[in-house]
Design a protein around this motif. Sequence first.
Motif, PDB file in Angstrom:
ATOM      1  N   GLY A  79     -10.544  -0.890   1.021  1.00  0.00           N
ATOM      2  CA  GLY A  79      -9.086  -0.770   1.088  1.00  0.00           C
ATOM      3  C   GLY A  79      -8.504   0.533   0.603  1.00  0.00           C
ATOM      4  N   THR A  80      -9.161   1.641   0.957  1.00  0.00           N
ATOM      5  CA  THR A  80      -8.557   2.937   0.647  1.00  0.00           C
ATOM      6  C   THR A  80      -8.571   3.801   1.898  1.00  0.00           C
ATOM      7  N   SER A  81      -7.494   4.611   2.053  1.00  0.00           N
ATOM      8  CA  SER A  81      -7.419   5.479   3.228  1.00  0.00           C
ATOM      9  C   SER A  81      -8.375   6.661   3.089  1.00  0.00           C
ATOM     10  N   SER A  82      -8.938   6.846   1.907  1.00  0.00           N
ATOM     11  CA  SER A  82      -9.921   7.915   1.647  1.00  0.00           C
ATOM     12  C   SER A  82      -9.371   9.297   1.951  1.00  0.00           C
ATOM     13  N   THR A 139       0.870  -1.186   0.000  1.00  0.00           N
ATOM     14  CA  THR A 139       0.000   0.000   0.000  1.00  0.00           C
ATOM     15  C   THR A 139       0.905   1.234   0.000  1.00  0.00           C
ATOM     16  N   PHE A 140       0.305   2.419   0.092  1.00  0.00           N
ATOM     17  CA  PHE A 140       1.099   3.655   0.084  1.00  0.00           C
ATOM     18  C   PHE A 140       1.367   4.164   1.489  1.00  0.00           C
ATOM     19  N   ARG A 141       0.270   4.133   2.315  1.00  0.00           N
ATOM     20  CA  ARG A 141       0.387   4.710   3.654  1.00  0.00           C
ATOM     21  C   ARG A 141       0.295   3.607   4.698  1.00  0.00           C
ATOM     22  N   GLY A 142       0.671   3.917   5.902  1.00  0.00           N
ATOM     23  CA  GLY A 142       0.592   2.930   6.978  1.00  0.00           C
ATOM     24  C   GLY A 142       1.787   1.991   6.951  1.00  0.00           C
ATOM     25  N   VAL A 169      -7.066  10.720  -0.517  1.00  0.00           N
ATOM     26  CA  VAL A 169      -6.634  11.308  -1.785  1.00  0.00           C
ATOM     27  C   VAL A 169      -7.864  11.699  -2.611  1.00  0.00           C
ATOM     28  N   TYR A 170      -7.883  12.966  -2.970  1.00  0.00           N
ATOM     29  CA  TYR A 170      -8.993  13.507  -3.768  1.00  0.00           C
ATOM     30  C   TYR A 170      -8.596  13.617  -5.222  1.00  0.00           C
ATOM     31  N   PRO A 171      -9.521  13.589  -6.159  1.00  0.00           N
ATOM     32  CA  PRO A 171     -10.973  13.570  -5.972  1.00  0.00           C
ATOM     33  C   PRO A 171     -11.578  12.186  -5.684  1.00  0.00           C
ATOM     34  N   ILE A 187     -15.098  -1.277   3.815  1.00  0.00           N
ATOM     35  CA  ILE A 187     -14.329  -2.447   4.263  1.00  0.00           C
ATOM     36  C   ILE A 187     -12.870  -2.022   4.370  1.00  0.00           C
ATOM     37  N   ASN A 188     -12.305  -2.131   5.564  1.00  0.00           N
ATOM     38  CA  ASN A 188     -10.922  -1.708   5.757  1.00  0.00           C
ATOM     39  C   ASN A 188     -10.399  -2.340   7.044  1.00  0.00           C
ATOM     40  N   ILE A 189      -9.095  -2.514   7.120  1.00  0.00           N
ATOM     41  CA  ILE A 189      -8.530  -3.086   8.358  1.00  0.00           C
ATOM     42  C   ILE A 189      -8.477  -2.034   9.461  1.00  0.00           C
ATOM     43  N   GLY A 193      -0.928  16.574  -7.964  1.00  0.00           N
ATOM     44  CA  GLY A 193      -0.939  17.872  -8.635  1.00  0.00           C
ATOM     45  C   GLY A 193      -1.364  17.776 -10.083  1.00  0.00           C
ATOM     46  N   GLU A 194      -1.573  16.564 -10.595  1.00  0.00           N
ATOM     47  CA  GLU A 194      -2.018  16.401 -11.976  1.00  0.00           C
ATOM     48  C   GLU A 194      -3.529  16.181 -12.008  1.00  0.00           C
ATOM     49  N   ALA A 195      -4.155  16.714 -13.045  1.00  0.00           N
ATOM     50  CA  ALA A 195      -5.598  16.522 -13.189  1.00  0.00           C
ATOM     51  C   ALA A 195      -5.875  15.104 -13.677  1.00  0.00           C
ATOM     52  N   PHE A 255      11.744   3.428  -9.921  1.00  0.00           N
ATOM     53  CA  PHE A 255      10.688   3.153  -8.934  1.00  0.00           C
ATOM     54  C   PHE A 255       9.542   2.374  -9.593  1.00  0.00           C
ATOM     55  N   TYR A 256       9.157   2.820 -10.802  1.00  0.00           N
ATOM     56  CA  TYR A 256       8.047   2.131 -11.487  1.00  0.00           C
ATOM     57  C   TYR A 256       8.484   0.765 -12.018  1.00  0.00           C
ATOM     58  N   ASP A 257       9.738   0.638 -12.415  1.00  0.00           N
ATOM     59  CA  ASP A 257      10.246  -0.659 -12.877  1.00  0.00           C
ATOM     60  C   ASP A 257      10.200  -1.672 -11.726  1.00  0.00           C
ATOM     61  N   TYR A 258      10.593  -1.204 -10.522  1.00  0.00           N
ATOM     62  CA  TYR A 258      10.551  -2.078  -9.328  1.00  0.00           C
ATOM     63  C   TYR A 258       9.118  -2.551  -9.094  1.00  0.00           C
ATOM     64  N   ARG A 259       8.166  -1.613  -9.212  1.00  0.00           N
ATOM     65  CA  ARG A 259       6.766  -1.983  -8.955  1.00  0.00           C
ATOM     66  C   ARG A 259       6.199  -2.853 -10.072  1.00  0.00           C
ATOM     67  N   ARG A 260       6.601  -2.600 -11.315  1.00  0.00           N
ATOM     68  CA  ARG A 260       6.146  -3.425 -12.442  1.00  0.00           C
ATOM     69  C   ARG A 260       6.623  -4.866 -12.268  1.00  0.00           C
TER      70      ARG A 260
HETATM   71  C1  BJW Z   1      -6.753  -2.988   3.775  1.00  0.00           C
HETATM   72  C2  BJW Z   1      -5.958  -4.089   3.702  1.00  0.00           C
HETATM   73  C3  BJW Z   1      -6.707  -5.284   3.492  1.00  0.00           C
HETATM   74  C4  BJW Z   1      -4.568  -2.488   3.983  1.00  0.00           C
HETATM   75  N1  BJW Z   1      -8.053  -5.211   3.391  1.00  0.00           N
HETATM   76  N2  BJW Z   1      -8.034  -2.837   3.666  1.00  0.00           N
HETATM   77  C5  BJW Z   1      -8.952  18.271  -1.953  1.00  0.00           C
HETATM   78  C6  BJW Z   1      -8.580  18.300  -0.621  1.00  0.00           C
HETATM   79  C7  BJW Z   1      -7.269  18.078  -0.268  1.00  0.00           C
HETATM   80  C8  BJW Z   1      -6.285  17.818  -1.217  1.00  0.00           C
HETATM   81  C9  BJW Z   1      -6.661  17.789  -2.533  1.00  0.00           C
HETATM   82  C10 BJW Z   1      -7.978  17.989  -2.880  1.00  0.00           C
HETATM   83  N3  BJW Z   1      -8.056  17.878  -4.238  1.00  0.00           N
HETATM   84  C11 BJW Z   1      -6.833  17.592  -4.727  1.00  0.00           C
HETATM   85  C12 BJW Z   1      -5.949  17.539  -3.714  1.00  0.00           C
HETATM   86  C13 BJW Z   1      -4.495  17.259  -3.854  1.00  0.00           C
HETATM   87  C14 BJW Z   1      -4.162  15.796  -3.986  1.00  0.00           C
HETATM   88  C15 BJW Z   1      -4.604  15.071  -2.716  1.00  0.00           C
HETATM   89  O1  BJW Z   1      -5.629  14.461  -2.633  1.00  0.00           O
HETATM   90  N4  BJW Z   1      -3.763  15.121  -1.700  1.00  0.00           N
HETATM   91  C16 BJW Z   1      -4.059  14.470  -0.433  1.00  0.00           C
HETATM   92  C17 BJW Z   1      -2.922  13.504  -0.080  1.00  0.00           C
HETATM   93  C18 BJW Z   1      -4.263  15.524   0.622  1.00  0.00           C
HETATM   94  N5  BJW Z   1      -4.790  15.221  -5.159  1.00  0.00           N
HETATM   95  C19 BJW Z   1      -4.233  15.296  -6.354  1.00  0.00           C
HETATM   96  O2  BJW Z   1      -3.170  15.887  -6.528  1.00  0.00           O
HETATM   97  C20 BJW Z   1      -4.980  14.672  -7.515  1.00  0.00           C
HETATM   98  N6  BJW Z   1      -5.072  15.607  -8.565  1.00  0.00           N
HETATM   99  C21 BJW Z   1      -5.939  16.640  -8.517  1.00  0.00           C
HETATM  100  O3  BJW Z   1      -6.816  16.733  -7.705  1.00  0.00           O
HETATM  101  O4  BJW Z   1      -5.749  17.527  -9.526  1.00  0.00           O
HETATM  102  C22 BJW Z   1      -6.457  18.768  -9.492  1.00  0.00           C
HETATM  103  C23 BJW Z   1      -6.046  19.530 -10.720  1.00  0.00           C
HETATM  104  C24 BJW Z   1      -7.017  20.060 -11.539  1.00  0.00           C
HETATM  105  C25 BJW Z   1      -6.643  20.767 -12.684  1.00  0.00           C
HETATM  106  C26 BJW Z   1      -5.302  20.921 -12.992  1.00  0.00           C
HETATM  107  C27 BJW Z   1      -4.327  20.366 -12.195  1.00  0.00           C
HETATM  108  C28 BJW Z   1      -4.693  19.661 -11.039  1.00  0.00           C
HETATM  109  C29 BJW Z   1      -4.183  13.486  -8.076  1.00  0.00           C
HETATM  110  C30 BJW Z   1      -4.012  12.379  -7.105  1.00  0.00           C
HETATM  111  C31 BJW Z   1      -3.091  11.321  -7.708  1.00  0.00           C
HETATM  112  C32 BJW Z   1      -2.732  10.250  -6.711  1.00  0.00           C
HETATM  113  N7  BJW Z   1      -1.658   9.479  -7.246  1.00  0.00           N
HETATM  114  C33 BJW Z   1      -1.225   8.280  -6.548  1.00  0.00           C
HETATM  115  C34 BJW Z   1      -0.081   7.621  -7.344  1.00  0.00           C
HETATM  116  C35 BJW Z   1      -0.672   6.901  -8.569  1.00  0.00           C
HETATM  117  C36 BJW Z   1       0.354   6.218  -9.371  1.00  0.00           C
HETATM  118  C37 BJW Z   1       1.099   5.156  -8.608  1.00  0.00           C
HETATM  119  O5  BJW Z   1       0.508   4.180  -8.095  1.00  0.00           O
HETATM  120  O6  BJW Z   1       2.312   5.295  -8.510  1.00  0.00           O
HETATM  121  O7  BJW Z   1      -2.304   7.374  -6.405  1.00  0.00           O
HETATM  122  S1  BJW Z   1      -0.699   8.587  -4.843  1.00  0.00           S
HETATM  123  C38 BJW Z   1      -1.445   7.128  -4.187  1.00  0.00           C
HETATM  124  O8  BJW Z   1      -2.575   7.479  -3.340  1.00  0.00           O
HETATM  125  C39 BJW Z   1      -2.029   6.379  -5.395  1.00  0.00           C
HETATM  126  C40 BJW Z   1      -3.295   5.827  -4.824  1.00  0.00           C
HETATM  127  O9  BJW Z   1      -4.173   5.473  -5.863  1.00  0.00           O
HETATM  128  C41 BJW Z   1      -3.778   6.942  -3.939  1.00  0.00           C
HETATM  129  C42 BJW Z   1      -4.742   6.508  -2.880  1.00  0.00           C
HETATM  130  O10 BJW Z   1      -4.149   5.615  -1.989  1.00  0.00           O
HETATM  131  P1  BJW Z   1      -4.999   4.386  -1.413  1.00  0.00           P
HETATM  132  O11 BJW Z   1      -5.372   3.475  -2.487  1.00  0.00           O
HETATM  133  O12 BJW Z   1      -6.078   4.912  -0.560  1.00  0.00           O
HETATM  134  O13 BJW Z   1      -3.880   3.645  -0.555  1.00  0.00           O
HETATM  135  P2  BJW Z   1      -3.405   3.918   0.963  1.00  0.00           P
HETATM  136  O14 BJW Z   1      -2.095   3.262   1.117  1.00  0.00           O
HETATM  137  O15 BJW Z   1      -3.494   5.347   1.323  1.00  0.00           O
HETATM  138  O16 BJW Z   1      -4.490   3.165   1.827  1.00  0.00           O
HETATM  139  C43 BJW Z   1      -4.597   1.767   1.835  1.00  0.00           C
HETATM  140  C44 BJW Z   1      -5.744   1.396   2.745  1.00  0.00           C
HETATM  141  O17 BJW Z   1      -5.943  -0.006   2.684  1.00  0.00           O
HETATM  142  C45 BJW Z   1      -5.490   1.759   4.224  1.00  0.00           C
HETATM  143  O18 BJW Z   1      -6.635   2.447   4.715  1.00  0.00           O
HETATM  144  C46 BJW Z   1      -5.350   0.390   4.903  1.00  0.00           C
HETATM  145  O19 BJW Z   1      -5.861   0.382   6.223  1.00  0.00           O
HETATM  146  C47 BJW Z   1      -6.156  -0.496   3.997  1.00  0.00           C
HETATM  147  N8  BJW Z   1      -5.785  -1.900   3.940  1.00  0.00           N
HETATM  148  N9  BJW Z   1      -4.660  -3.809   3.831  1.00  0.00           N
HETATM  149  C48 BJW Z   1      -8.683  -4.003   3.474  1.00  0.00           C
HETATM  150  N10 BJW Z   1      -6.111  -6.490   3.401  1.00  0.00           N
END
Ligand code: BJW
Length: 254
Positions: free
Chosen positions: A198-201, A44-47, A203-205, A223-225, A173-175, A76-81
């Motif tokens: 399974g998302t930390s909820s 995962t990314f966080r935790g 990251v927006y949108p 559903i989340n741990i 920072g990307e749309a 980094f992406y090659d490692y994940r791929r």
């Molecule tokens: C289990 C488990 C098991 C473990 N069973 N559960 C509004 C408010 C605040 C901030 C913003 C906002 N709008 C935009 C932002 C900024 C930013 C953002 O959200 N920042 C926050 C961190 C504060 N968002 C952006 O920048 C987005 N872009 C945007 O909004 O653009 C606007 C714009 C408009 C016009 C022009 C320009 C810009 C883009 C977000 C992109 C996120 N990218 C990543 C990387 C993707 C590529 C890659 O994989 O390398 O996406 S970061 C990373 O986070 C990845 C994920 O998809 C994403 C979400 O993470 P996820 O999936 O929730 O994972 P975790 O690790 O956080 O959580 C895992 C969960 O699983 C945990 O809760 C565990 O407990 C649980 N778990 N095992 C069930 N077995």
Amino acid sequence: MLLFSGKRRKRMSDFERAAELIKSAKKIAVLTGAGISAESGVPTFRGRGGLWQKYRAEELATPEAFQKDPVLVWKFYDYRRRLISKVEPNKAHRILAEWENSLGNIEIVTQNIDGLHQRAGSKKVVELHGNIWQAICLKENRVFKFKENPIKEFPPKCSECGGLIRPDVVWFGEALDPLILEKAFNLFESADVAIVIGTSSIVYPAAYLPQITKKNGGSTIEINIEETALTPLADFFFKGKASDILSQINNYLS
Ligand code: BJW
């Protein structure tokens, strides 16, 4: 304890109630995050054990990071791929794929770039943050399948024009692709049940999607741990691993 027609009737468990909600839904929208792939062995990314505990997101998952050091980002992406190519979809992915066939009114919006939902057999999958097996040629602005694994030369170049390529993923920072985002918004807007797995909820949108269903009078099942920012809004919160909880709910669906 409820009494009915002189017989003792068992109180429904939350699993059974969630299954009833799913059975009676007209449209179900599922949002998945890294946690659903954790049991397949994808970090995962966080935790604990999360990628952002070990690496800095600013150095690897922003357009500025790629501009500064495309080799580092590609490594980094090659490692994940390499890691993703060795893992299999797990039971949680498979149950969702089965539901697509048996329920027929379910669509997945995933934040994951690993393609494991599709490998499990799900066809209706919207990828919000891209796909790790695709790249974009920055010279031609063209998206294409890029399956070289492991990558031989860093940074990899476009085989057609020799231009620099980047992973087809959405960085901070990307749309998001507006058409993909519109599809996801419409789905959660029209759904009467949102299942969030399974998302930390944070990251927006993406995190906004189940809130739309809720605002429109629909229900949310989380559903989340561990508890997340969404938990206070959820109608059902099931604490546990995605595969265990989905299996329990699935027992009441057949
Ligand atoms: C289990 C488990 C098991 C473990 N069973 N559960 C509004 C408010 C605040 C901030 C913003 C906002 N709008 C935009 C932002 C900024 C930013 C953002 O959200 N920042 C926050 C961190 C504060 N968002 C952006 O920048 C987005 N872009 C945007 O909004 O653009 C606007 C714009 C408009 C016009 C022009 C320009 C810009 C883009 C977000 C992109 C996120 N990218 C990543 C990387 C993707 C590529 C890659 O994989 O390398 O996406 S970061 C990373 O986070 C990845 C994920 O998809 C994403 C979400 O993470 P996820 O999936 O929730 O994972 P975790 O690790 O956080 O959580 C895992 C969960 O699983 C945990 O809760 C565990 O407990 C649980 N778990 N095992 C069930 N077995």
